[in-house]
Write a protein that holds these residues in place. Structure first.
Motif, short mmCIF file in Angstrom:
data_model
loop_
_atom_site.label_atom_id
_atom_site.label_comp_id
_atom_site.label_asym_id
_atom_site.label_seq_id
_atom_site.Cartn_x
_atom_site.Cartn_y
_atom_site.Cartn_z
N SER A 1 0.65 -1.48 -0.04
CA SER A 1 -0.22 -0.17 -0.19
C SER A 1 1.20 1.26 -0.16
O SER A 1 0.61 2.63 -1.04
CB SER A 1 -1.06 0.31 1.15
N HIS A 2 1.65 1.50 0.62
CA HIS A 2 2.86 2.33 0.68
C HIS A 2 3.77 2.24 -0.72
O HIS A 2 3.82 3.59 -1.28
CB HIS A 2 4.13 1.94 1.67
N GLN A 3 3.36 1.41 -1.57
CA GLN A 3 4.49 1.70 -2.49
C GLN A 3 3.00 2.00 -3.75
O GLN A 3 3.68 3.24 -4.61
CB GLN A 3 5.08 0.11 -3.24
N LYS A 4 2.40 1.93 -3.34
CA LYS A 4 0.76 2.10 -3.96
C LYS A 4 0.83 3.31 -4.03
O LYS A 4 0.98 4.87 -4.57
CB LYS A 4 -0.22 1.17 -4.63
N LYS B 1 3.97 5.96 -5.32
CA LYS B 1 3.96 5.65 -6.92
C LYS B 1 2.83 6.84 -6.84
O LYS B 1 2.69 8.29 -8.84
CB LYS B 1 3.22 4.41 -7.44
N ARG B 2 1.35 6.81 -6.74
CA ARG B 2 0.53 7.27 -7.42
C ARG B 2 0.48 9.01 -6.79
O ARG B 2 1.08 9.92 -7.31
CB ARG B 2 -0.44 7.21 -6.42
N LEU B 3 1.65 9.45 -5.86
CA LEU B 3 2.50 10.97 -5.25
C LEU B 3 3.20 11.20 -7.18
O LEU B 3 3.08 12.58 -6.74
CB LEU B 3 2.55 10.73 -4.19
N ALA B 4 3.58 10.32 -7.08
CA ALA B 4 4.76 10.54 -8.27
C ALA B 4 4.42 11.01 -9.03
O ALA B 4 5.47 11.88 -10.50
CB ALA B 4 5.84 9.81 -8.36
N GLN B 5 3.18 10.58 -9.70
CA GLN B 5 2.60 11.19 -11.33
C GLN B 5 1.40 12.94 -11.08
O GLN B 5 1.52 12.69 -10.31
CB GLN B 5 1.69 9.66 -11.33
N SER B 6 1.89 12.87 -12.24
CA SER B 6 1.89 14.19 -12.53
C SER B 6 0.60 14.17 -12.34
O SER B 6 -0.92 13.22 -12.82
CB SER B 6 1.76 14.75 -13.53
N ALA B 7 -0.52 15.56 -12.28
CA ALA B 7 -1.79 15.51 -11.83
C ALA B 7 -2.39 15.19 -13.99
O ALA B 7 -1.93 15.52 -14.25
CB ALA B 7 -2.44 16.37 -11.27
N ASN B 8 -4.02 14.38 -13.56
CA ASN B 8 -4.50 14.08 -15.13
C ASN B 8 -5.99 14.65 -14.82
O ASN B 8 -6.93 13.45 -14.55
CB ASN B 8 -4.25 12.90 -15.91
N ALA B 9 -6.58 15.82 -15.49
CA ALA B 9 -7.37 16.65 -15.60
C ALA B 9 -8.42 15.16 -17.02
O ALA B 9 -7.75 15.48 -17.77
CB ALA B 9 -7.92 17.69 -15.43
N PRO B 10 -9.18 14.86 -16.82
CA PRO B 10 -9.95 14.32 -17.79
C PRO B 10 -10.61 15.23 -18.67
O PRO B 10 -11.30 16.49 -18.43
CB PRO B 10 -10.84 13.04 -17.16
N PHE B 11 -10.84 15.28 -19.58
CA PHE B 11 -11.17 15.83 -21.41
C PHE B 11 -12.49 15.97 -20.81
O PHE B 11 -12.91 14.44 -20.98
CB PHE B 11 -10.76 15.23 -22.07
N ARG B 12 -13.60 17.20 -20.43
CA ARG B 12 -14.68 16.83 -21.07
C ARG B 12 -15.30 17.33 -21.58
O ARG B 12 -15.23 17.66 -23.26
CB ARG B 12 -15.19 18.36 -20.15
#
Length: 103
Positions: free
Chosen positions: A3-6, A9-20
């Motif tokens: 869980s800590h690794q997940k 990993k998620r914190l290291a990713q850039s924010a990705n806003a979905p396209f409306r």
């Protein structure tokens, strides 16, 4: 540990806003205009009457808001927005800085 690794990993990713998919020229103020009562964004939609005529509206969908489901015609809201935009004047410091940059 997994869980800590997940999480890392998620914190290291850039924010990705979905396209409306519903962003269109029909409602240019969608997402920028907020409700005067609750501060939530107004939604925009086409309403159809019994004859099949379509009319554009903005409205608030905030739960518990006094203006919930109160409709505002698109033309009226956008005209008021343009009137307020015409009234805006930059302060003298901003105007002087713009002249210095553009001169």
């Amino acid at each position: 540990m997994d869980s800590h690794q997940k999480i890392l990993k998620r914190l290291a990713q850039s924010a990705n806003a979905p396209f409306r998919k519903d962003i269109a020229l029909d409602f240019p103020l969608r997402g920028f205009i907020v409700c005067a009562d609750c501060g939530g964004p107004l939604t925009a939609y086409w309403a159809t009457n019994c004859r099949g005529n379509k009319y554009p509206y903005y409205s608030c969908r905030g739960k518990g808001c006094e203006s919930c489901h109160k409709v505002i015609p698109r033309d009226k809201l956008e005209m008021e927005f343009l009137n307020h935009l015409d009234e805006l004047q930059p302060c003298t410091e901003v105007r002087d800085a713009a002249h210095a940059i553009l001169a």
